[in-house]
Design a protein around this motif. Structure first.
Motif, PDB file in Angstrom:
ATOM      1  N   UNK A  77      -7.444 -26.118 -74.223  1.00  0.00           N
ATOM      2  CA  UNK A  77      -8.350 -26.500 -73.161  1.00  0.00           C
ATOM      3  C   UNK A  77      -9.182 -25.276 -72.760  1.00  0.00           C
ATOM      4  N   UNK A  78     -10.423 -25.515 -72.422  1.00  0.00           N
ATOM      5  CA  UNK A  78     -11.319 -24.423 -72.080  1.00  0.00           C
ATOM      6  C   UNK A  78     -11.212 -24.075 -70.601  1.00  0.00           C
ATOM      7  N   UNK A  79     -11.679 -22.891 -70.246  1.00  0.00           N
ATOM      8  CA  UNK A  79     -11.798 -22.484 -68.856  1.00  0.00           C
ATOM      9  C   UNK A  79     -13.223 -22.790 -68.412  1.00  0.00           C
ATOM     10  N   UNK A  80     -13.375 -23.613 -67.382  1.00  0.00           N
ATOM     11  CA  UNK A  80     -14.694 -24.050 -66.927  1.00  0.00           C
ATOM     12  C   UNK A  80     -15.302 -23.005 -65.987  1.00  0.00           C
ATOM     13  N   UNK A  81     -15.954 -21.999 -66.577  1.00  0.00           N
ATOM     14  CA  UNK A  81     -16.527 -20.915 -65.786  1.00  0.00           C
ATOM     15  C   UNK A  81     -18.034 -21.048 -65.604  1.00  0.00           C
ATOM     16  N   UNK A  82     -18.669 -21.928 -66.359  1.00  0.00           N
ATOM     17  CA  UNK A  82     -20.112 -22.130 -66.239  1.00  0.00           C
ATOM     18  C   UNK A  82     -20.380 -23.601 -65.932  1.00  0.00           C
ATOM     19  N   UNK A  83     -21.613 -23.892 -65.546  1.00  0.00           N
ATOM     20  CA  UNK A  83     -21.984 -25.288 -65.270  1.00  0.00           C
ATOM     21  C   UNK A  83     -21.851 -26.145 -66.524  1.00  0.00           C
ATOM     22  N   UNK A  84     -22.233 -25.589 -67.668  1.00  0.00           N
ATOM     23  CA  UNK A  84     -22.129 -26.342 -68.930  1.00  0.00           C
ATOM     24  C   UNK A  84     -20.658 -26.562 -69.278  1.00  0.00           C
ATOM     25  N   UNK A  85     -19.818 -25.571 -69.075  1.00  0.00           N
ATOM     26  CA  UNK A  85     -18.383 -25.739 -69.337  1.00  0.00           C
ATOM     27  C   UNK A  85     -17.798 -26.803 -68.420  1.00  0.00           C
ATOM     28  N   UNK A  86     -18.215 -26.826 -67.167  1.00  0.00           N
ATOM     29  CA  UNK A  86     -17.730 -27.876 -66.241  1.00  0.00           C
ATOM     30  C   UNK A  86     -18.213 -29.253 -66.701  1.00  0.00           C
ATOM     31  N   UNK A  87     -19.446 -29.311 -67.219  1.00  0.00           N
ATOM     32  CA  UNK A  87     -19.983 -30.564 -67.755  1.00  0.00           C
ATOM     33  C   UNK A  87     -19.105 -31.070 -68.904  1.00  0.00           C
ATOM     34  N   UNK A  88     -18.708 -30.167 -69.807  1.00  0.00           N
ATOM     35  CA  UNK A  88     -17.874 -30.577 -70.939  1.00  0.00           C
ATOM     36  C   UNK A  88     -16.428 -30.834 -70.532  1.00  0.00           C
ATOM     37  N   UNK A  89     -15.953 -30.162 -69.510  1.00  0.00           N
ATOM     38  CA  UNK A  89     -14.625 -30.469 -68.986  1.00  0.00           C
ATOM     39  C   UNK A  89     -14.615 -31.899 -68.444  1.00  0.00           C
TER      40      UNK A  89
END
Length: 144
Positions: free
Chosen positions: A1-13
């Motif tokens: 699982x990724x760490x949602x540190x950016x807006x794009x990462x939060x989008x993919x989370x």
């Protein structure tokens, strides 16, 4: 699982969460209408209603094959300009083998072009780097 540190990462989370929860309407809302889909067989323009109709069929097939919810393993972002981000992802699919129940991992790489110019980000292009169905056939998970 990724760490949602950016807006794009939060989008993919959120995208991964919607996929795990089988929340097709919410998942579909993350794409533009239409969007571009590309894979080893070529490129096509996909209408959102066609995509929405295909998702339950894919889910049924993957359930029948013993697939557990996909896990987003990696995300690499490239800011193309003020509006667009290229997101390269790797997903892990775990399939329970019929006879043994053992899990077999299948990794799938994909690239997304994300429009970040609006309040709600949207996927405008999705590219699968492998023919996942052929990979499943080659591994003996899917039989015709």
């Amino acid at each position: 699982m990724i760490q949602a540190e950016t807006d794009v990462a939060r989008f993919f989370e959120l995208y991964a969460k919607k996929t795990r929860e089988d929340n097709d309407p919410a998942l579909v809302s993350q794409f533009t209408d239409p969007f571009v889909s590309a894979d080893p067989h070529g490129t096509r323009c996909v209408r959102i209603e066609d995509f929405a109709a295909a998702l339950p069929k894919r889910k049924l097939l993957f359930d029948r094959l013993g697939c557990k919810p996909a896990v987003l393993l990696s995300l690499h972002e490239t800011q193309l300009d003020k509006r667009y981000v290229l997101a390269k992802t790797t997903w892990r699919f775990d399939f329970a083998r019929e006879n043994s129940g053992e899990l077999e991992q299948v990794l799938a790489d994909s690239t997304f072009l994300v429009d970040t110019g609006q309040e709600e980000f949207k996927i405008v292009m999705y590219m699968a780097h492998q023919d996942v169905m052929q990979v499943l056939r080659d591994r003996g998970i899917l039989r015709d």
